[in-house]
Structure formats: structure tokens, C-alpha cells
Design a protein around this motif. Structure first.
Motif, PDB file in Angstrom:
ATOM      1  N   GLU A  84       0.842  -1.191   0.000  1.00 40.69           N
ATOM      2  CA  GLU A  84       0.000   0.000   0.000  1.00 40.69           C
ATOM      3  C   GLU A  84       0.882   1.248   0.000  1.00 40.69           C
ATOM      4  N   ALA A  85       0.341   2.344  -0.451  1.00 38.05           N
ATOM      5  CA  ALA A  85       1.076   3.609  -0.468  1.00 38.05           C
ATOM      6  C   ALA A  85       1.401   4.049   0.963  1.00 38.05           C
TER       7      ALA A  85
ATOM      8  N   SER B  10       8.128  -0.218  -8.179  1.00 43.57           N
ATOM      9  CA  SER B  10       6.671  -0.306  -8.341  1.00 43.57           C
ATOM     10  C   SER B  10       6.365  -0.219  -9.820  1.00 43.57           C
TER      11      SER B  10
ATOM     12  N   SER C 163       5.419   2.270 -11.429  1.00 46.45           N
ATOM     13  CA  SER C 163       5.873   3.538 -12.001  1.00 46.45           C
ATOM     14  C   SER C 163       7.387   3.705 -11.978  1.00 46.45           C
TER      15      SER C 163
ATOM     16  N   THR D   8       7.039   3.375  -0.023  1.00 47.31           N
ATOM     17  CA  THR D   8       6.185   3.199  -1.197  1.00 47.31           C
ATOM     18  C   THR D   8       5.360   4.455  -1.433  1.00 47.31           C
TER      19      THR D   8
ATOM     20  N   GLU E 128       2.816   4.428  -3.947  1.00 51.50           N
ATOM     21  CA  GLU E 128       1.534   4.046  -4.545  1.00 51.50           C
ATOM     22  C   GLU E 128       1.175   2.643  -4.093  1.00 51.50           C
ATOM     23  N   SER E 129      -0.088   2.335  -4.222  1.00 47.67           N
ATOM     24  CA  SER E 129      -0.560   0.990  -3.892  1.00 47.67           C
ATOM     25  C   SER E 129      -0.533   0.121  -5.137  1.00 47.67           C
TER      26      SER E 129
END
Length: 825
Positions: free
Chosen positions: A209-210, A234, A236, A252, A254-255
């Protein structure tokens, strides 16, 4: 033939570079980069730093299977101008590891090129010698599926030989791409694997998770010095590390799905095996509080696991501790990491701090809640061990002291650097006491002892490893504090004994000396190493005082006996093991013998040897008369007894000196004064007979040195038949025999004979024993040549001196008559 084009610059990855114009029209897949070589089409390669070459392709190829037995090949030839090559092709699976092994025999070496179907090589390797055979082991990973080329060429030089090679796929334990990644948990996962080539990559996928903070910690084995590189990404792109630590955290943004890629940046391919074991942890939430208010409680026995989420993270635990109990604390960290433990008392005082992973001992001095603070050396996990050991068996203060009795053996254990144990005993006045302790953990754990009286005054504080001793000046309660000097955190045991040395029988100072009458022989005891036993006696000037001290062999270098006058001045002293005093008194009065040293039992002998019985010089010597026995005794080790008698040249004087039983060498120490020569009388069966002569008329002295009782007697005087002096040499007539007798081992006979230059003479000695001789020119003193050993050949005409003397044969010296004769040849 092979055509080689070398790469001149690094490649690019999915980006336009002005000096690689052709790369702008080429998009490389993930994990590859573009390289544009001069005169060569742009190419995607898995390792852009590796040299790329273009090979000229033949019209036909040898199919190379990826299963089955090795391929045995035709002859490879090479000279200074050309080399033959062999080409193979095979169908490869994309992103799969392959291993190519083989040998080149009867040649100086060979090279292997791996290329795509267009002939652009993306891997090159050379063979290496092993046990006389050139071998190669190549591992590579084609990016895409399709047809690939392998070229085998000999090294330049005049050689020819055969080859053998085998190609086989390597099973990969984990996928190399996101599509083939091994799934793991994103909260807490342990995973392991093997990188089988430097081009091998292992990819793992997890969901995050973000805003989560992640840690990837790895250990590795093998790899030939290559290190394991970790990348967390991730959808991205790659995540940035927080901090510069090896186990730094990743945050992190982003999720969704995330990847962990494990690889090695090594540029060389070949035999390779890097084993790893990693752990992914979600450390977003702090597992243990950072302050006492947020501390994790500890029971009396606990094993807590934790994680330092950041380099400055602190984990705090709390426990209710009791005084006089000791606790075991230990914090285990991964290899290369360090966990620091700090214990804080209820008062806020920092009582202990250490970094060892072994359980340390902590003994609280206060009751109440104690805090245990842990700090790491980066971002890593740890394991905290906490156990209640036992109650401190001995008190730490005089009020808490453990009572002991003389003669008892007690056991104890130190539970940490701050631990001390105190013992108490009741002492009797004027008794000596010795308290001895040894560490049962070895010499590396020294102990310090401090003995105090009832009022707290220190009465003994000896050096390390030595007993505490004292002579009780008053009856009462005494204490001994025992403390370990090492900073070791682990417990270490010890044992101690208390010994009552008994009452002090003899005084320690001159005023308290015990009167004795010489001679005396007695036993005693020095109660402590500071104790002294003093004895007094009276004697007159000129008398010799003898004293001996005996102690057990274990204390043979630690005791001393001293002779003092009434003012306390030391007249003589001696240490064991040869503690013997022999001294001539210069004055009359009261004198003292003092015994001091180690606390032990001793034997003591003292004797007044009286006045000197014989003078020490030739002027005060005792005259000797032939046939009269005279007794004597050396009153001191430096005493000398001198005897005198008139003597004349040409005579041998024989005397006997016999020591009494007890002389450890069985011989008199005799010196001849004003004489010429002295030696043993070899005719006597006893080693006590001596013989001497003189070079001039006068009084001769015989000096006897040492501390022995003896008798001396002048036995006889014997005339010498031939003089040993050149001035009194006996004339010798050529062709006539001259008789002689050796009376003693020191006897030498000298003869003179006139010889002619250039004439050769024979010298003959008739005897039943061995005789040595020498011949010298009487005028020049130079030796007369003796060509055959028994002949003489003078260099000048004139008198020649011939000296003869007895010689030992096989260690035995014989005496007796002989005849000497010189004849011309």
C-alpha cells in the motif's frame, strides 16, 4: 576467420543519444540497453559495458543440441597468419540461462563467441589451462527466443588440436522478469535462491500500500567476491532508499504490485554461484516504543524480537527488578550489525551499557522498574534475551557480609563488573590471618582483595593474585572485600580460604626479640608476609657467626635472614634457597638475627664459630712441621687459613689436606702462595694428597679457603733428580744414555746438549709410559726442526735444550724411571 569490431562507448537504454543516432529508432525491452557500434547496426544487449563484436558468418553451421552428450569436433588449426573456426547454431528460449562448457586439446587456447542470428556477438570468453587442458565455462542469457550462433576459434600461434563442447539450459529457481516473478508476502516474507550467472536475475513480486516503509535484508554466500544488488520497484519505477545503510528502508508512493530484483553488477561471466537469503518486512508501524512511557514490559524470562525501523530508532523495554538478584541481558544482531543495550535505574542513572551479543550480567542496586534501551547500527532486526539468574549469594557491604570461619573453603561468583562480595570473620589478638582467593575461570580473571578492621581501616590490600594477610593488633570483627578486576560481562566463579596462622610467638622488632644462646636449632613460623621473627644473642669482637635458614621449596625465593647490630644496622643478609650467613664481628655486644619473607614455616640454625684459628695472611700463618697434623676450620665463607713452611728449589713437597664429612665436593680448596707449581699427587689413591715445588728459596704459604673443618699434614720432601729450570739443565753427552725419574705430575726435566748445524740426530726415550718432549735452541729460543718426530736437525751449531715431561694416555697419567739418549745419524 573472425572479424572483430570493438565497442568504443557505453550504450543507452530506451533514450536518444546524439552520438548513437541509430539508437533513436530502436526500443529495447526491459533489462537491455542499446549499443551502436561503428559500422554495425544498433543492437540491444543485456550488459552494455561488455565488448561487442561482429563475426563473419559462414555458409553452413553445425547444429548444437541443448541436451545429450558433448559434441566432439574436428581439428582446429592456427598459425601466425590465419586460423580456422567452427560455427554452431541452436534455438534458444528467451530469458533462459544457458551453460556452455568444453575443452580445447593440443593447442595454446581457444575463444568462444556467442552471437545472434545476424552475427552480432554479445558474449566472448577465453579458455584457461587446467591440468594441461584448456577449458571454458560460459554462461549467458539470450534476451529473446530465436536462433543464435556460437563460434569457436583457436588462439593465434602455431598449434592444432581438437575440441569438445556441450550446451545445456540451466534451471532457474526464480524468474528474471515481472511476468515470471516469484510471489511473496508484502508484510513479512523470507525468501532464498541462487544466482547462477552474473547475467542471472531473480525477481519477486508482492503487494504494498502507499506510504508503507519496507526493509529488504539479505545475507549471501559464494559469488567469488561479487555482491548482491537489491532493487525495489513499483509499476511507475524504482523506489528510492531512505538513508545510506545496507539495510535502508524503502518508502512506497503508490498501492499495487511491487517487485524486488536481485542481481550482481559483476562484469565477468563464467562459473558462478551466489546463494542468498533475504527477508522483506513491513516496518511502517514501530514494533516497540521509543520512550519509557511506551515501553514493552518484560517478564522474568523473555525472548523479544524487534526491528530498528531507522538508524535513530530506539526500542525500550521495562522490567521490575530486585536488589541482590542478577539478570542476564543479551541482544543478538545480524552479522556486521551491532545492538547496544543500556540499562536505566528508576532514579534515571545509567547503570550499564554494553554491545556484546553474549548474555551480560546486570545486578541492580535499586528496587523498582528499570528500563532497557536498545539501539542499532542501522536498519536491522534483533533478538533480546532477558532472564532472571539467581540471588547474589554474598553481600556487597560490611553490613551484608557473609560470616566465615578459619579453615573453611567458600565458593562465590561475580555477576558483573560492579559486583563485589564481602566476608567477615572474628580475629584473635596477635594472631596472623591469611585470606587466599583464586578465580576458577582462569588467570584472565584477576581478583582484588581488601581487608579492613572493624573501624573500616584498610589493614591489607595486596597486589592481584596474592593473599590478603594481617597480624591482628586487636581482637574483633574483620572483613574482606573480593572484587573481580575484569570487565567481563559473563559470570565467573571463584573460591577462597581463610587461614588462622596462629599467635605470633617471636617479636617483630629488636626490642621484642626472643633471646637465644648459640648454638641453637629451632623451628618457627612467619605468620604474614609483613611479619618478622627476631632473635637476640651476645658475642665478642672477632668471633664468626654462622646462620642458616630453611623454608619449603614453594617459598624458596621469598625468605631472608639478616644479621643486625644493636643499632639496627644490617651486617649481613642472605636469601633462600641459599640462605647462609657467615660473618666476623667487628665489635662485642648484643646482636640480632631476623627472619622475614613469605608467610610460612621455617627452620633456623645459628652457631658461634669462635675466633679465627689460623691467620689469613702469610705473615700470620701457622707453621707446618713435617709429620705433624694440624686441624682447622673455615669460620666463614670468606675466611682463609694460611700455613707456612721454608722451601728450596730442587725438591718436591708432599702434603695431605682432608676435609671432614659434609664437604659437598670432598676436596680442600687449596692455593699455593709464593710457590712455583702445585698439583695432585697421582701416586696417592686418595684425592687429598698434593705436591708442589718452588723456583727460589724462601717461605711458602698454603691457603685453605671455605667453610669447612679439615686437617693438614706435611708428609715428606723428595729431591728432584733433574731441574726443570734451563739455567740448571743437566748436560747430555751424545751417544750416552741419561737416566731420570718423574716424581710427580708436575715434574719436568731439562737437559742441554751441543749439536751441529745441518747434522741430523735421533732422540730416543726408553720408558714404560708416555713422555712428551720439546727441543729449542738455547741461544735463540726457537724450536729445533724435527722432520720425523724422533729426529732433530738444528739450523745453527750450539747448545739445544731438551725438556721432557710425563703425558697422560687415555686420561691416565703414569710416573716412573726413563732413559734419554741422543745419537747422530
Amino acid at each position: 576467420m573472425l572479424f572483430v569490431a570493438l565497442s568504443l562507448a557505453a550504450g543507452c537504454k530506451d533514450e536518444r543519444r546524439p552520438y548513437y543516432p541509430e539508437c533513436s529508432r530502436l526500443t529495447c525491452p526491459e533489462g537491455e540497453a542499446c549499443q551502436d557500434l561503428t559500422g554495425v547496426v544498433p543492437t540491444c544487449v543485456s550488459n552494455p559495458a561488455q565488448t561487442l563484436v561482429r563475426i563473419a558468418l559462414p555458409a553452413s553451421f553445425i547444429p548444437l543440441p541443448t541436451t545429450g552428450d558433448p559434441v566432439e569436433g574436428t581439428t582446429l588449426e592456427s598459425d601466425l597468419f590465419h586460423a580456422s573456426s567452427v560455427y554452431f547454431d541452436f534455438e534458444a528460449t528467451g530469458q533462459h540461462l544457458y551453460q556452455l562448457t568444453g575443452t580445447c586439446r593440443d593447442m595454446s587456447g581457444c575463444s568462444v563467441f556467442v552471437a545472434d542470428a545476424e552475427g552480432l556477438s554479445f558474449h566472448e570468453a577465453s579458455s584457461h589451462g587446467s591440468n594441461g587442458v584448456e577449458q571454458f565455462d560460459v554462461r549467458f542469457r539470450p534476451v529473446r527466443a530465436g536462433r543464435y550462433i556460437i563460434a569457436l576459434a583457436p588462439h593465434s600461434g602455431e598449434s592444432a588440436g581438437h575440441y569438445s563442447l556441450q550446451l545445456q539450459p540451466l534451471p532457474d529457481d526464480h524468474g528474471d522478469l515481472a511476468e515470471s516473478a516469484t510471489p511473496i508476502s508484502g508484510d513479512d516474507a523470507t525468501f532464498e535462491g541462487v544466482l547462477q550467472a552474473t547475467s542471472d536475475r531473480d525477481v519477486f513480486a508482492f503487494h504494498a500500500e502507499a506510504g508503507q516503509r519496507l526493509v529488504v535484508a539479505c545475507t549471501q554466500e559464494g559469488g567469488g567476491g561479487a555482491y548482491l544488488q537489491r532493487t525495489v520497484s513499483s509499476a511507475s519505477g524504482e523506489l528510492l532508499m531512505e538513508g545510506a545503510q545496507v539495510d535502508s528502508t524503502y518508502l512506497t508512493a503508490e498501492s499495487g504490485p511491487h517487485l524486488i530484483t536481485l542481481s550482481t553488477p559483476s562484469l565477468e561471466d563464467g562459473p558462478f554461484n551466489l546463494q542468498y537469503r533475504c527477508r522483506l518486512r513491513n516496518v511502517t508501524d514501530d514494533d516497540h516504543g521509543d520512550t519509557a512511557a511506551e515501553a514493552t514490559p518484560l517478564g522474568t524470562s523473555a525472548l523479544e524480537e524487534g526491528w530498528f525501523q531507522a538508524p535513530d530508532d530506539v526500542d525500550v523495554f521495562q522490567a521490575e527488578l530486585s536488589p541482590k538478584a542478577y539478570y542476564l541481558l543479551g541482544c543478538e544482531a545480524p552479522a556486521g550489525r551491532q545492538c547496544t543495550v543500556r540499562v536505566v535505574a528508576p532514579s534515571g542513572a545509567v547503570l550499564q551499557q554494553f554491545t556484546t551479543s553474549d548474555p551480560a550480567v546486570y545486578v541492580p542496586t535499586e528496587a523498582g522498574v528499570h528500563s532497557v534501551e536498545l539501539r542499532g547500527s542501522g536498519v536491522h532486526d534483533y533478538r533480546l534475551r532477558f532472564n532472571l539468574g539467581d540471588v547474589d549469594e554474598h553481600g556487597d557491604t560490611p553490613e551484608q557480609a557473609t560470616p566465615i570461619q578459619a579453615g573453611s573453603v567458600l565458593q562465590g561468583e561475580f555477576h558483573g563488573p560492579g559486583d563485589v562480595d564481602v566476608f567477615a570473620f572474628d580475629a584473635l589478638v596477635a594472631h596472623g590471618y591469611r585470606f587466599t582467593c583464586t578465580s576458577r575461570a582462569g588467570a584472565a580473571y584477576p581478583l582484588a582483595l581488601v581487608m579492613r578492621s572493624a573501624d573500616g581501616a584498610v589493614v591489607s590490600s595486596p597486589p592481584n593474585h596474592t593473599p590478603a594477610e594481617m597480624l591482628a593488633s586487636a581482637a574483633g570483627r574483620y572483613t574482606v572485600q573480593v572484587q573481580g578486576l575484569t570487565r567481563a560481562l559473563a559470570p565467573h566463579p571463584y573460591s577462597c580460604t581463610l587461614e588462622d596462622r596462629g599467635p605470633d610467638v617471636h617479636g617483630d622488632i629488636l626490642a621484642q626479640a626472643t633471646p637465644i644462646t648459640l648454638p641453637v636449632k629451632l623451628g618457627g613460623r612467619v605468620e604474614t608476609s609483613q611479619d618478622a621473627d627476631v632473635f637476640s644473642f651476645t658475642a665478642e669482637a672477632g668471633q664468626f657467626i654462622l646462620a642458616r635458614l630453611g623454608v619449603p621449596p614453594s617459598d624458596a625465593l621469598r625468605d631472608e635472614v639478616r644479621l643486625l647490630d644493636a643499632s639496627g644496622q644490617v651486617l649481613a643478609s642472605a636469601r633462600t634457597p641459599s640462605a647462609l650467613i657467615s660473618h666476623r664481628l667487628a665489635t662485642s655486644g648484643t646482636f640480632f638475627l631476623e627472619v622475614r619473607g613469605a608467610a610460612n614455616d621455617f627452620t633456623f640454625e645459628a652457631e658461634n664459630l669462635g675466633f679465627d684459628d689460623h691467620g689469613d695472611t702469610l705473615e700470620t700463618a701457622t707453621p707446618l712441621t713435617q709429620g705433624v697434623t694440624v686441624s682447622g676450620r673455615g669460620q666463614g665463607t670468606q675466611d682463609r687459613d694460611v700455613f707456612s713452611l721454608p722451601a728450596e728449589p730442587g725438591r718436591f713437597y708432599r702434603f695431605v689436606c682432608v676435609p671432614e664429612v659434609g664437604n659437598n665436593i670432598g676436596l680442600c680448596n687449596v692455593t699455593l702462595l709464593n710457590g712455583h707449581r702445585m698439583g695432585w699427587d697421582v701416586k696417592s689413591p686418595l684425592p687429598h694428597d698434593f705436591i708442589f715445588d718452588v723456583s727460589a728459596s724462601g717461605t711458602v704459604g698454603l691457603a685453605i679457603d671455605g667453610l669447612e673443618t679439615y686437617t693438614i699434614r706435611l708428609e715428606e720432601v723428595v729431591l728432584d733428580d733433574h731441574s726443570w729450570q734451563a739455567a740448571q739443565a743437566t748436560p747430555l753427552t751424545l751417544g750416552s744414555a741419561m737416566a731420570g725419574v718423574f716424581e710427580a705430575a708436575i715434574d719436568e726435566d731439562v737437559f742441554v746438549v751441543t749439536l751441529q748445524q745441518g747434522v741430523e740426530y735421533r732422540l730416543r726415550l726408553d720408558t714404560t709410559f708416555t713422555i712428551r718432549y720439546s727441543a729449542v735452541d738455547a741461544l735463540t729460543g726457537l724450536p729445533v726442526p724435527s722432520p720425523l718426530g724422533t729426529t732433530l736437525r738444528p739450523q745453527t751449531t750450539g747448545p739445544v735444550l731438551i725438556r721432557v715431561l710425563p703425558a697422560a694416555l687415555d686420561g691416565s697419567l703414569r710416573l716412573g724411571p726413563y732413559e734419554l739418549r741422543v745419537d747422530s745419524l
